[in-house]
Design a protein around this motif. Structure first.
Motif, short mmCIF file in Angstrom:
data_model
loop_
_atom_site.label_atom_id
_atom_site.label_comp_id
_atom_site.label_asym_id
_atom_site.label_seq_id
_atom_site.Cartn_x
_atom_site.Cartn_y
_atom_site.Cartn_z
N ILE A 96 -13.40 27.41 67.86
CA ILE A 96 -13.40 26.68 66.58
C ILE A 96 -13.57 25.18 66.82
O ILE A 96 -12.88 24.58 67.63
N GLN B 245 -14.74 24.78 61.31
CA GLN B 245 -13.67 24.89 60.33
C GLN B 245 -13.45 23.57 59.62
O GLN B 245 -13.18 22.55 60.26
N LEU C 275 -15.72 28.13 57.66
CA LEU C 275 -14.34 28.44 57.28
C LEU C 275 -13.66 27.18 56.78
O LEU C 275 -13.84 26.10 57.36
N THR C 276 -12.87 27.29 55.72
CA THR C 276 -12.06 26.15 55.28
C THR C 276 -10.98 26.65 54.33
O THR C 276 -11.05 27.77 53.82
#
Length: 341
Positions: A69, A44, A91-92
């Protein structure tokens, strides 16, 4: 006899579920909250931004669903965008303009899945001064960071209020938000178009105030801070994991909204700021997973109209956002979640 047997079985089921703990009860009631059958690892992207600081809680919430994560820190949204597009992270959260900027460069591997909220971007002037209306900008020197979402909101507001951006006294500030404050204190600029925590720092330290005008209200851009996005390849291979990530994300926003003191403490700790600055930074920020797609399209059009990207990608935006996961996580339709806003 049959009724008594059914009652006994139901009681036994409830007792077993309760003994297994609250997660088991939730899993039985809601399949979206059942842990994944096999662990999934996710990288992430993370930035120390007030509105994104609740995402420090996401690993804890996602762990319940068998998602592990790893946080990867970035200094700029642009760097997080590059990493997501390449698949280096899965993911961000980044600016509402970033997927459009990526499309302008040919990157089609990013998919927006949720919004973050509004209000994090801000204007600040020296204490004792004010800019009460947009027409007063004609005599002021304004510090901006061209291409930032705060700049987009400002430039759109300028146009909507009948001014010509090219005729304003604009100073492009290079580097971090601290440089805006130095220029403001040195009277090199009269107003900084910046973002939190820099307005909060000026206010808490006593040399800055918010002006009357607010650039978070433009019709073209609106107040959107950021969007949560995933890598398309990861999404297509791990839809169940993405669904649980969005469920966890919505829970994180709800918790942070209900517990602003904890939110401020997290931000203060991670960003290395005094708690009064962190508290002021989040005071004008509104967390919301709503995803105003029509606004994002207008941002895309504004970017091309003003030469930030070389072509208009607003017609391609629909294919790079989805309400599938957010709708299931919230029980609300795409229309209710902002598709036409």
């Amino acid at each position: 006899m049959t009724r008594n047997f059914c009652v006994a079985v139901c009681r036994l089921f409830i007792a077993v579920a309760l003994a297994a703990g609250p997660t088991a009860v939730l899993s039985q009631a809601d399949p979206l909250r059942a842990p994944l059958p096999a662990p999934v690892k996710v990288k992430q992207g993370m930035l120390n931004v007030p509105a994104l600081s609740p995402l420090w809680l996401l690993p804890e919430y996602a762990k319940k669903y068998n998602i592990d994560i790893e946080m990867v820190m970035f200094q700029r949204f642009a760097d997080a965008r590059t990493a997501l597009a390449s698949g280096d992270i899965q993911l961000t959260a980044f600016g509402p303009q970033d997927i459009s900027l990526g499309l302008g460069q040919g990157a089609k591997t990013m998919v927006g899945v949720a919004g973050v909220g509004s209000g994090n971007d801000c204007l600040v002037v020296r204490k004792g001064e004010d800019i009460a209306d947009w027409k007063a900008l004609g005599t002021k020197t304004v510090g901006v960071g061209a291409g930032s979402i705060s700049w987009l909101k400002f430039a759109a507001s300028v146009q909507e209020n009948g001014l010509e951006y090219g005729k304003l006294k604009i100073v492009n500030i290079v580097g971090g938000g601290g440089n805006y404050l130095k220029a403001l204190q040195a009277k090199e600029i009269d107003m900084a178009v910046v973002w939190q925590p820099f307005c909060a720092q000026a206010i808490v330290e006593g040399f800055g105030v918010y002006p009357t005008i607010d650039h978070n209200r433009s019709k073209a851009v609106g107040g959107l801070i950021s969007v949560l996005a995933v890598n398309r390849g990861f999404m297509e291979k791990n839809r169940d994991a993405v669904q649980r990530l969005v469920v966890a994300y919505v829970d994180v926003l709800n918790y942070s909204r209900a517990n602003p003191d904890r939110w401020a403490k997290i931000y203060a700790e991670k960003a290395g700021l005094p708690e009064p600055v962190a508290a002021e930074s989040i005071r004008i920020t509104r967390l919301d997973a709503m995803l105003p797609l029509a606004s994002i399209k207008r941002i895309s059009k504004f970017l091309s109209d003003n030469g930030v990207i070389t072509r208009d990608v607003s017609g391609e935006v629909d294919a790079h956002y989805t309400y599938e996961f957010l709708s299931k996580a919230t029980g609300r339709s795409a229309m209710e979640l902002g598709q036409n806003q």
